[in-house]
Scaffold this motif. Structure first.
Motif, PDB file in Angstrom:
ATOM      1  N   GLN A 140      -9.504  -3.014  -4.449  1.00 51.45           N
ATOM      2  CA  GLN A 140      -9.598  -1.546  -5.270  1.00 51.45           C
ATOM      3  C   GLN A 140     -10.884  -0.865  -4.927  1.00 51.45           C
ATOM      4  O   GLN A 140     -10.879   0.361  -4.745  1.00 51.45           O
ATOM      5  CB  GLN A 140      -9.612  -1.730  -6.712  1.00 51.45           C
ATOM      6  CG  GLN A 140      -8.333  -2.450  -7.266  1.00 51.45           C
ATOM      7  CD  GLN A 140      -8.263  -3.064  -8.516  1.00 51.45           C
ATOM      8  OE1 GLN A 140      -9.445  -3.429  -9.089  1.00 51.45           O
ATOM      9  NE2 GLN A 140      -7.215  -3.645  -9.172  1.00 51.45           N
ATOM     10  N   ILE A 189      -6.901   2.750 -11.682  1.00 52.55           N
ATOM     11  CA  ILE A 189      -7.379   2.003 -10.624  1.00 52.55           C
ATOM     12  C   ILE A 189      -7.139   0.471 -10.561  1.00 52.55           C
ATOM     13  O   ILE A 189      -6.919  -0.289  -9.597  1.00 52.55           O
ATOM     14  CB  ILE A 189      -8.709   2.280  -9.826  1.00 52.55           C
ATOM     15  CG1 ILE A 189      -8.700   2.081  -8.349  1.00 52.55           C
ATOM     16  CG2 ILE A 189      -9.883   1.509 -10.443  1.00 52.55           C
ATOM     17  CD1 ILE A 189      -9.740   2.588  -7.650  1.00 52.55           C
ATOM     18  N   THR A 217      -3.793  -0.992  -9.667  1.00 49.46           N
ATOM     19  CA  THR A 217      -3.218  -1.218  -8.124  1.00 49.46           C
ATOM     20  C   THR A 217      -3.570  -2.527  -7.587  1.00 49.46           C
ATOM     21  O   THR A 217      -4.293  -3.219  -7.972  1.00 49.46           O
ATOM     22  CB  THR A 217      -3.983  -0.180  -7.520  1.00 49.46           C
ATOM     23  OG1 THR A 217      -5.578  -0.387  -7.268  1.00 49.46           O
ATOM     24  CG2 THR A 217      -3.874   1.397  -7.991  1.00 49.46           C
ATOM     25  N   SER A 218      -2.793  -2.487  -6.421  1.00 45.46           N
ATOM     26  CA  SER A 218      -2.642  -3.889  -5.572  1.00 45.46           C
ATOM     27  C   SER A 218      -3.074  -3.731  -4.030  1.00 45.46           C
ATOM     28  O   SER A 218      -3.326  -4.940  -3.593  1.00 45.46           O
ATOM     29  CB  SER A 218      -1.712  -4.874  -6.038  1.00 45.46           C
ATOM     30  OG  SER A 218      -0.311  -3.841  -5.576  1.00 45.46           O
ATOM     31  N   GLU A 228      -3.101   2.261  -2.491  1.00 44.86           N
ATOM     32  CA  GLU A 228      -2.618   2.628  -3.834  1.00 44.86           C
ATOM     33  C   GLU A 228      -4.306   2.963  -4.383  1.00 44.86           C
ATOM     34  O   GLU A 228      -4.101   4.029  -5.277  1.00 44.86           O
ATOM     35  CB  GLU A 228      -2.066   1.507  -4.496  1.00 44.86           C
ATOM     36  CG  GLU A 228      -0.576   1.072  -4.152  1.00 44.86           C
ATOM     37  CD  GLU A 228      -0.124   0.047  -4.910  1.00 44.86           C
ATOM     38  OE1 GLU A 228      -0.774  -0.844  -5.562  1.00 44.86           O
ATOM     39  OE2 GLU A 228       0.943  -0.441  -4.600  1.00 44.86           O
ATOM     40  N   ALA A 229      -5.168   2.063  -4.388  1.00 44.28           N
ATOM     41  CA  ALA A 229      -6.163   2.421  -4.875  1.00 44.28           C
ATOM     42  C   ALA A 229      -6.877   3.988  -4.671  1.00 44.28           C
ATOM     43  O   ALA A 229      -7.471   4.595  -5.406  1.00 44.28           O
ATOM     44  CB  ALA A 229      -7.320   1.476  -4.604  1.00 44.28           C
ATOM     45  N   VAL A 237      -5.112   6.703  -6.160  1.00 43.65           N
ATOM     46  CA  VAL A 237      -5.446   7.028  -7.479  1.00 43.65           C
ATOM     47  C   VAL A 237      -6.909   7.501  -7.697  1.00 43.65           C
ATOM     48  O   VAL A 237      -7.217   8.524  -8.632  1.00 43.65           O
ATOM     49  CB  VAL A 237      -5.407   5.472  -8.275  1.00 43.65           C
ATOM     50  CG1 VAL A 237      -6.264   5.533  -9.665  1.00 43.65           C
ATOM     51  CG2 VAL A 237      -3.982   5.091  -8.607  1.00 43.65           C
TER      52      VAL A 237
END
Length: 222
Positions: A96, A182, A185-186, A190-191, A194
């Protein structure tokens, strides 16, 4: 906020916490599994609201907003210092945190004292918008607030400590949703999405660059 949750270490303790009225004495396997599941869900819920940890005896101690946002810098390397702050203060994972770093690389090249356009040094006096400054290229009222944060704490606005400290002030306040989102998220990509959506809100995101940088930071192990 401090939340105390008694932690049962044995079936006998669980039975003491939730006694039965006649019939079978104590909990069966199904009841124990249900209690454990409730505890896990509670931990996940509490940990989604910023940093925090369980202490001995089952007490959850979340990070208290309103306490000092001025960080202790763990490294002179901006990427390492930002990642360390996010992981320790807010409980982000390295994956993240990499998403955050990918955004800052796109915004400023991980330079704390850079003005929009590339000039390094003190922030220019334009806080009307469109003239970003610092790691996150704060502009407008946010740029003015970063400068004021530095003045209030006796810091150089272009210093690593002022940049991270002001980021913390925003994350503890008007941008606290960023941390909650955040932490769901994985992947680094994705992080990165965001953080851009919730925190940067860039006019031209160039999202592909942010994700590529995020993945590169993750591979480096920051």
């Amino acid at each position: 906020m401090t939340i105390s949750v008694p932690l049962a270490e044995s079936q006998a303790q669980v039975s003491d916490l939730f006694p039965t009225n006649g019939g079978d004495q104590g909990f069966g396997q199904l009841e124990l599994m249900l209690l454990q599941l409730i505890g896990q869900l509670l931990m996940k819920y509490l940990s989604s609201y910023g940093g925090g940890s369980w202490s001995g005896g089952g007490t959850w101690q979340p990070y208290k907003q309103g306490s000092s946002t001025v960080p202790t810098i763990s490294s002179n390397d901006a990427a390492q210092a930002v990642a360390s702050d996010l992981e320790q203060r807010y409980g982000l994972t390295p994956t993240q945190a990499a998403g955050v770093l990918g955004n800052m690389q796109q915004e400023s090249g991980m330079q704390c004292n850079v003005n929009q356009g590339g000039r390094r040094g003190a922030p220019n006096g334009d806080c009307s918008g469109g003239a970003g400054y610092g790691l996150a290229q704060w502009d407008g009222s946010r740029k003015a607030a970063e400068i004021e944060y530095a003045r209030k704490h006796g810091l150089d606005p272009g210093s690593l400590q002022a940049n991270i400290g002001y980021m913390n002030q925003e994350l503890d306040g008007p941008y606290s949703k960023t941390i909650r989102d955040i932490k769901q998220t994985s992947t680094a990509g994705e992080a990165a999405r965001v953080w851009e959506r919730d925190f940067e809100q860039a006019g031209t995101p160039a999202m592909g660059n942010r994700i590529e940088y995020a993945d590169a930071f993750l591979r480096k192990g920051l």
